[in-house]
Motif scaffolding. Structure first.
Motif, PDB file in Angstrom:
ATOM      1  N   ALA A  24       0.993  -1.351  -0.064  1.00  0.00           N
ATOM      2  CA  ALA A  24      -0.128  -0.030  -0.094  1.00  0.00           C
ATOM      3  C   ALA A  24       0.962   1.325  -0.095  1.00  0.00           C
ATOM      4  CB  ALA A  24      -0.903   0.041   1.363  1.00  0.00           C
ATOM      5  N   HIS A  25       0.559   2.327  -0.491  1.00  0.00           N
ATOM      6  CA  HIS A  25       1.235   3.772  -0.595  1.00  0.00           C
ATOM      7  C   HIS A  25       0.084   4.746  -0.324  1.00  0.00           C
ATOM      8  CE1 HIS A  25      -0.408   5.004  -4.692  1.00  0.00           C
ATOM      9  NE2 HIS A  25      -0.045   3.822  -5.290  1.00  0.00           N
ATOM     10  N   GLY A  26       0.912   5.918  -0.009  1.00  0.00           N
ATOM     11  CA  GLY A  26      -0.069   7.074   0.437  1.00  0.00           C
ATOM     12  C   GLY A  26      -0.469   8.032  -0.544  1.00  0.00           C
ATOM     13  N   CYS A  27      -0.073   7.514  -1.658  1.00  0.00           N
ATOM     14  CA  CYS A  27      -0.222   8.813  -2.810  1.00  0.00           C
ATOM     15  C   CYS A  27      -1.907   9.263  -3.164  1.00  0.00           C
ATOM     16  CB  CYS A  27       0.384   8.305  -4.082  1.00  0.00           C
ATOM     17  SG  CYS A  27       2.178   7.931  -4.276  1.00  0.00           S
ATOM     18  N   THR A  28      -2.076  10.294  -3.144  1.00  0.00           N
ATOM     19  CA  THR A  28      -3.244  10.740  -3.511  1.00  0.00           C
ATOM     20  C   THR A  28      -4.170  10.538  -4.718  1.00  0.00           C
ATOM     21  OG1 THR A  28      -2.505  13.093  -3.771  1.00  0.00           O
ATOM     22  CG2 THR A  28      -2.920  12.629  -1.378  1.00  0.00           C
TER      23      THR A  28
END
Length: 79
Positions: A24-28
């Motif tokens: 999982a990544h936190g890019c918007t």
């Protein structure tokens, strides 16, 4: 851009070491970081699934910080 490659490589190595099938990544979704992370991860290990909860849940900065605080995740930035 080079930092994204290294972060992706370490994430893939950790996922493989810990037998994880998802990263999982936190890019918007507002910039090109999401494309870089997802492309690098998929290139390094096509079997891994990549998810982006912040983007998929439509979270803004305020919601991200609130979520982190509610789950005991330290955040240095304020809204």
């Amino acid at each position: 851009p080079l930092a994204r490659v290294i972060i992706s490589q370490i994430a893939v190595e950790q996922a493989e070491e810990h037998k994880c099938g998802v990263i999982a990544h936190g890019c918007t979704g507002k910039g090109n970081d999401q494309v870089r992370f997802e492309g690098y991860i998929t290139t390094l290990n096509p079997a891994l699934k990549v998810i982006a909860p912040v983007r998929e849940w439509g979270m803004g900065r305020i919601e991200e910080i609130a979520y982190a605080e509610a789950h005991g995740i330290p955040v240095k930035q304020v809204a």
